[in-house]
Design a protein around this motif. Structure first.
Motif, PDB file in Angstrom:
ATOM      1  N   PRO A   1       0.848  -1.236   0.162  1.00 24.41           N
ATOM      2  CA  PRO A   1       0.108   0.105  -0.126  1.00 24.41           C
ATOM      3  C   PRO A   1       0.718   1.265   0.079  1.00 24.41           C
ATOM      4  O   PRO A   1       1.636   1.348   0.465  1.00 24.41           O
ATOM      5  CB  PRO A   1      -0.774  -0.136   1.392  1.00 24.41           C
ATOM      6  CG  PRO A   1      -0.775  -1.569   1.618  1.00 24.41           C
ATOM      7  CD  PRO A   1       0.413  -2.298   1.172  1.00 24.41           C
ATOM      8  N   GLY A   2       0.573   1.998  -0.895  1.00 24.14           N
ATOM      9  CA  GLY A   2       1.288   3.411  -1.018  1.00 24.14           C
ATOM     10  C   GLY A   2       2.359   3.329  -2.118  1.00 24.14           C
ATOM     11  O   GLY A   2       3.074   4.290  -2.361  1.00 24.14           O
ATOM     12  N   SER A   3       2.679   2.215  -2.525  1.00 24.13           N
ATOM     13  CA  SER A   3       3.834   2.068  -3.634  1.00 24.13           C
ATOM     14  C   SER A   3       3.523   2.808  -4.961  1.00 24.13           C
ATOM     15  O   SER A   3       4.510   2.916  -5.737  1.00 24.13           O
ATOM     16  CB  SER A   3       4.019   0.618  -3.562  1.00 24.13           C
ATOM     17  OG  SER A   3       3.086  -0.107  -4.071  1.00 24.13           O
ATOM     18  N   ALA A   4       2.088   2.828  -5.126  1.00 20.99           N
ATOM     19  CA  ALA A   4       1.840   3.479  -6.741  1.00 20.99           C
ATOM     20  C   ALA A   4       1.379   4.922  -6.489  1.00 20.99           C
ATOM     21  O   ALA A   4       0.455   5.115  -5.800  1.00 20.99           O
ATOM     22  CB  ALA A   4       0.949   2.565  -7.319  1.00 20.99           C
ATOM     23  N   SER A   5       1.983   5.790  -7.353  1.00 17.31           N
ATOM     24  CA  SER A   5       1.515   7.199  -7.100  1.00 17.31           C
ATOM     25  C   SER A   5       0.312   7.318  -7.906  1.00 17.31           C
ATOM     26  O   SER A   5      -0.339   6.451  -8.639  1.00 17.31           O
ATOM     27  CB  SER A   5       2.446   8.168  -7.737  1.00 17.31           C
ATOM     28  OG  SER A   5       2.792   7.621  -9.197  1.00 17.31           O
TER      29      SER A   5
ATOM     30  N   GLY B   1      -1.791  -1.537 -22.656  1.00 17.70           N
ATOM     31  CA  GLY B   1      -0.851  -2.627 -22.188  1.00 17.70           C
ATOM     32  C   GLY B   1       0.507  -1.888 -21.891  1.00 17.70           C
ATOM     33  O   GLY B   1       1.177  -2.487 -21.355  1.00 17.70           O
ATOM     34  N   LEU B   2       0.750  -0.673 -22.087  1.00 15.56           N
ATOM     35  CA  LEU B   2       1.880  -0.007 -21.346  1.00 15.56           C
ATOM     36  C   LEU B   2       1.711  -0.137 -19.854  1.00 15.56           C
ATOM     37  O   LEU B   2       0.761   0.502 -19.579  1.00 15.56           O
ATOM     38  CB  LEU B   2       1.958   1.443 -22.184  1.00 15.56           C
ATOM     39  CG  LEU B   2       2.385   1.720 -23.625  1.00 15.56           C
ATOM     40  CD1 LEU B   2       2.462   3.010 -23.985  1.00 15.56           C
ATOM     41  CD2 LEU B   2       3.993   0.951 -23.706  1.00 15.56           C
ATOM     42  N   VAL B   3       2.987  -0.274 -19.328  1.00 15.44           N
ATOM     43  CA  VAL B   3       3.107  -0.144 -18.023  1.00 15.44           C
ATOM     44  C   VAL B   3       3.974   0.276 -17.401  1.00 15.44           C
ATOM     45  O   VAL B   3       5.107   0.640 -18.054  1.00 15.44           O
ATOM     46  CB  VAL B   3       2.840  -1.692 -17.365  1.00 15.44           C
ATOM     47  CG1 VAL B   3       1.450  -2.444 -17.812  1.00 15.44           C
ATOM     48  CG2 VAL B   3       3.917  -2.396 -17.874  1.00 15.44           C
ATOM     49  N   VAL B   4       3.863   0.889 -16.033  1.00 11.64           N
ATOM     50  CA  VAL B   4       4.896   1.591 -15.523  1.00 11.64           C
ATOM     51  C   VAL B   4       5.268   0.915 -14.233  1.00 11.64           C
ATOM     52  O   VAL B   4       6.303   1.051 -13.486  1.00 11.64           O
ATOM     53  CB  VAL B   4       4.589   3.137 -14.966  1.00 11.64           C
ATOM     54  CG1 VAL B   4       4.472   3.856 -16.210  1.00 11.64           C
ATOM     55  CG2 VAL B   4       3.393   3.129 -14.330  1.00 11.64           C
TER      56      VAL B   4
ATOM     57  N   ALA C   1      12.094  16.544 -25.530  1.00  8.36           N
ATOM     58  CA  ALA C   1      12.257  17.855 -24.811  1.00  8.36           C
ATOM     59  C   ALA C   1      12.471  17.518 -23.357  1.00  8.36           C
ATOM     60  O   ALA C   1      13.112  18.142 -22.794  1.00  8.36           O
ATOM     61  CB  ALA C   1      11.217  18.938 -25.228  1.00  8.36           C
ATOM     62  N   MET C   2      11.657  16.574 -22.879  1.00  5.76           N
ATOM     63  CA  MET C   2      11.740  16.232 -21.336  1.00  5.76           C
ATOM     64  C   MET C   2      13.001  15.055 -21.095  1.00  5.76           C
ATOM     65  O   MET C   2      13.305  14.931 -19.793  1.00  5.76           O
ATOM     66  CB  MET C   2      10.214  15.343 -20.894  1.00  5.76           C
ATOM     67  CG  MET C   2       9.070  16.561 -21.094  1.00  5.76           C
ATOM     68  SD  MET C   2       7.691  15.598 -20.619  1.00  5.76           S
ATOM     69  CE  MET C   2       6.393  16.899 -20.877  1.00  5.76           C
ATOM     70  N   THR C   3      13.144  14.418 -21.873  1.00  7.26           N
ATOM     71  CA  THR C   3      14.128  13.127 -21.593  1.00  7.26           C
ATOM     72  C   THR C   3      15.379  13.004 -22.447  1.00  7.26           C
ATOM     73  O   THR C   3      15.689  13.881 -23.376  1.00  7.26           O
ATOM     74  CB  THR C   3      13.462  11.815 -21.695  1.00  7.26           C
ATOM     75  OG1 THR C   3      13.278  11.775 -23.327  1.00  7.26           O
ATOM     76  CG2 THR C   3      12.016  11.972 -21.121  1.00  7.26           C
ATOM     77  N   SER C   4      16.341  12.402 -21.971  1.00  7.35           N
ATOM     78  CA  SER C   4      17.388  12.283 -22.746  1.00  7.35           C
ATOM     79  C   SER C   4      17.583  11.087 -23.669  1.00  7.35           C
ATOM     80  O   SER C   4      18.430  10.522 -24.073  1.00  7.35           O
ATOM     81  CB  SER C   4      18.827  12.266 -21.667  1.00  7.35           C
ATOM     82  OG  SER C   4      18.567  11.021 -20.889  1.00  7.35           O
ATOM     83  N   HIS C   5      16.382  10.188 -23.832  1.00  4.08           N
ATOM     84  CA  HIS C   5      16.396   8.889 -24.634  1.00  4.08           C
ATOM     85  C   HIS C   5      16.537   9.396 -26.156  1.00  4.08           C
ATOM     86  O   HIS C   5      15.988  10.424 -26.645  1.00  4.08           O
ATOM     87  CB  HIS C   5      15.045   8.236 -24.328  1.00  4.08           C
ATOM     88  CG  HIS C   5      14.747   7.711 -23.019  1.00  4.08           C
ATOM     89  ND1 HIS C   5      15.986   6.809 -22.480  1.00  4.08           N
ATOM     90  CD2 HIS C   5      14.056   8.293 -22.007  1.00  4.08           C
ATOM     91  CE1 HIS C   5      15.214   6.524 -21.210  1.00  4.08           C
ATOM     92  NE2 HIS C   5      14.497   7.171 -20.899  1.00  4.08           N
ATOM     93  N   THR C   6      16.744   8.465 -26.851  1.00  8.58           N
ATOM     94  CA  THR C   6      17.083   8.680 -28.296  1.00  8.58           C
ATOM     95  C   THR C   6      15.814   8.806 -29.122  1.00  8.58           C
ATOM     96  O   THR C   6      14.584   8.203 -28.706  1.00  8.58           O
ATOM     97  CB  THR C   6      17.788   7.294 -28.835  1.00  8.58           C
ATOM     98  OG1 THR C   6      17.363   6.069 -28.563  1.00  8.58           O
ATOM     99  CG2 THR C   6      19.362   7.452 -28.228  1.00  8.58           C
TER     100      THR C   6
ATOM    101  N   PRO D   1       9.540  10.633 -16.532  1.00  7.83           N
ATOM    102  CA  PRO D   1       9.101  11.528 -15.606  1.00  7.83           C
ATOM    103  C   PRO D   1       7.406  11.739 -15.865  1.00  7.83           C
ATOM    104  O   PRO D   1       6.782  10.931 -16.558  1.00  7.83           O
ATOM    105  CB  PRO D   1       9.615  12.861 -15.943  1.00  7.83           C
ATOM    106  CG  PRO D   1       9.756  13.143 -17.529  1.00  7.83           C
ATOM    107  CD  PRO D   1      10.217  11.721 -17.778  1.00  7.83           C
ATOM    108  N   SER D   2       7.000  12.057 -14.523  1.00  5.31           N
ATOM    109  CA  SER D   2       5.344  12.069 -14.397  1.00  5.31           C
ATOM    110  C   SER D   2       4.986  13.063 -15.719  1.00  5.31           C
ATOM    111  O   SER D   2       3.823  12.102 -16.109  1.00  5.31           O
ATOM    112  CB  SER D   2       5.162  12.626 -13.034  1.00  5.31           C
ATOM    113  OG  SER D   2       5.551  11.795 -11.957  1.00  5.31           O
ATOM    114  N   ALA D   3       5.373  13.979 -16.019  1.00  4.97           N
ATOM    115  CA  ALA D   3       4.878  14.868 -17.030  1.00  4.97           C
ATOM    116  C   ALA D   3       4.880  14.018 -18.319  1.00  4.97           C
ATOM    117  O   ALA D   3       4.047  13.906 -19.140  1.00  4.97           O
ATOM    118  CB  ALA D   3       5.736  16.174 -17.279  1.00  4.97           C
ATOM    119  N   GLY D   4       5.893  13.058 -18.830  1.00  6.96           N
ATOM    120  CA  GLY D   4       6.132  12.289 -19.707  1.00  6.96           C
ATOM    121  C   GLY D   4       4.922  11.098 -19.855  1.00  6.96           C
ATOM    122  O   GLY D   4       4.521  10.886 -20.663  1.00  6.96           O
ATOM    123  N   LYS D   5       4.699  10.616 -18.720  1.00  5.93           N
ATOM    124  CA  LYS D   5       3.712   9.558 -18.556  1.00  5.93           C
ATOM    125  C   LYS D   5       2.324  10.168 -18.731  1.00  5.93           C
ATOM    126  O   LYS D   5       1.579   9.722 -19.562  1.00  5.93           O
ATOM    127  CB  LYS D   5       3.823   8.886 -17.152  1.00  5.93           C
ATOM    128  CG  LYS D   5       4.833   8.249 -16.838  1.00  5.93           C
ATOM    129  CD  LYS D   5       4.836   7.680 -15.182  1.00  5.93           C
ATOM    130  CE  LYS D   5       6.320   7.185 -14.904  1.00  5.93           C
ATOM    131  NZ  LYS D   5       6.382   6.589 -13.465  1.00  5.93           N
TER     132      LYS D   5
END
Length: 444
Positions: A37-41, A57-60, A369-374, A400-404
């Motif tokens: 409990p409390g582990s998921a935002s 089906g995308l999961v975090v 713009a939010m991340t460093s991924h290719t 990041p949360s904004a990217g999600k």
């Protein structure tokens, strides 16, 4: 009373999905839904609920370990509601409770099920629900038997695994109870082919399935929808299997790790799952860059109209191919078989593609713009979200949360459809009561 304030049925569809997502977010935020409990935002709960309702089906977080049995059942229920369509279920309940369907409810269900005649809605909804439940039951029975006999699972556990993955596969949801999806079953044709069949049947679209069941012996009498969907599906599955199998045949991180006898079935599954299936039998993160590009194209196209698949739909892709062919031949009208394609349908297909490209471009730019991924990984993630596919190169949880939240918007728009979403934003339809003079500009 709240829904009655909306004037267009597309607004009802969009609002219904939004309400369902928020309800799922609330349920997944409860302590009883989480192993710790409390582990998921709230963002993680919102992302998971959206992914389930939009059958992506995308999961975090890992579905099998992070959520409790209650949480997984909530996800399964959201997948079922999203797959059948919220308005389809609402219309069914109206039929069962009051034996009558109002005009507004019929219009809403017509938008969701892509029914061509309003009078067909009641009959179509019954058939859709019965067909879906029967198909899921058959797939669940096959998978349950395989888990029970082939892997020594207890009857209860085998039934749970079979039922969960049957619903996930038929609804093209992409959720699995193992962190590596179905890669551990890459050499098991009973599971792989059963899941692939469920994904294909669910993604064909209910009108096409019903017409094939009724007139499969008379292909000459098929509607444009069925002709284009079947032809485009066969071409994309065959072409995707050959190209992806050739690209990954000797890749030790994917097909190269399998016995040669299992590589072609593995390549077939790689071509099937971008239709919106989202389950995978190889590690997507280890695929070659050119395979990611091919998969991007397949995910963007998606599956059939009025089915459980996402994307711009194979029907849209196929119709635009006929439009291009007619333009290259200099023909004044676009003909498919012995029928002419209306100008309005052509404009709708073009609008859907352009809106889809705009959404993918905007999402890719924002995440870059939010991340460093290719670029290749970001593009794959964005197309997977928009096409409600669920395949990932493994960067979803790292966003990041904004990217999600960007992916949440893409999944939502991709599920209800770009054109439906744009229509839902319009307060009213406007009809021009006059025609302007014609002027032909230079094109190209």
């Amino acid at each position: 009373m709240f829904l009655e304030r909306f004037q267009h049925p597309a607004q009802v569809v969009a609002t219904g999905f939004l309400v369902t997502i928020l309800t799922g977010t609330l349920l997944l935020s409860l302590p009883v839904a989480q192993s710790e409990p409390g582990s998921a935002s709230v963002v993680d709960a919102l992302f998971t609920a959206t992914s389930a309702v939009c059958v992506t089906g995308l999961v975090v977080v890992d579905t099998g370990t992070h959520w409790t049995m209650f949480g997984n059942l909530v996800i399964l229920a959201l997948v079922q509601v999203g797959g059948l369509g919220l308005m389809t279920l609402a219309t069914l309940f109206a039929i069962l409770l009051s034996r009558r369907v109002g005009l507004r409810a019929r219009l809403a269900a017509q938008v969701e099920t892509k029914t061509l005649r309003m009078t067909d809605v009641r009959r179509v909804v019954r058939r859709v629900v019965v067909f879906s439940l029967v198909s899921e039951t058959v797939v669940a029975a096959v998978l349950t038997g395989r888990f029970l006999i082939g892997y020594g699972e207890s009857p209860g556990r085998a039934a749970y695994l079979g039922g969960f993955h049957a619903v996930s596969a038929f609804n093209n949801a992409g959720f699995a109870l193992w962190p590596d999806s179905l890669t551990r079953f890459a050499g098991d044709p009973w599971i792989i082919l059963t899941v692939c069949t469920a994904v294909i049947v669910g993604g064909l679209g209910f009108p096409v399935v019903f017409e094939l069941a009724r007139d499969w012996r008379r292909p000459g009498g098929w509607s444009i929808l069925t002709r284009v969907t079947v032809a485009a599906t066969v071409v994309l599955l065959a072409g995707g299997t050959l190209v992806l199998s050739a690209a990954e045949w000797n890749n030790p991180g994917t097909l190269g790790a399998l016995p040669e006898s299992d590589r072609l079935p593995g390549g077939f599954m790689m071509a099937v799952m971008p239709r919106s299936g989202g389950l995978n039998a190889v590690d997507v993160a280890q695929m070659r860059t050119e395979s990611w590009l091919v998969t991007d194209v397949l995910m963007f196209i998606g599956g059939g109209s009025a089915g459980t698949a996402g994307g711009i739909k194979v029907t849209t892709f196929g119709l635009l191919a006929f439009v291009l062919w007619a333009e290259m031949r200099g023909e004044a009208h676009v003909n498919v078989g012995h029928r002419r394609l209306p100008d309005g349908t052509q404009r709708q297909a073009i609008a859907i593609v352009l809106l889809g490209i705009a959404m993918v471009t905007a999402g890719t730019f924002t995440l870059l713009a939010m991340t460093s991924h290719t670029l290749d990984r970001i593009l794959f993630e964005v197309v997977s979200a928009f096409g409600t596919v669920g395949l990932s190169t493994g960067i979803t949880a790292e966003l990041p949360s904004a990217g999600k939240l960007v992916l949440v918007v893409l999944m939502f728009v991709g599920r209800i459809g770009p054109l439906t979403f744009a229509t839902a934003l319009a307060l009213r339809e406007r009809t021009r009561r006059y025609e302007l003079p014609v002027e032909r500009p230079i094109v190209g």
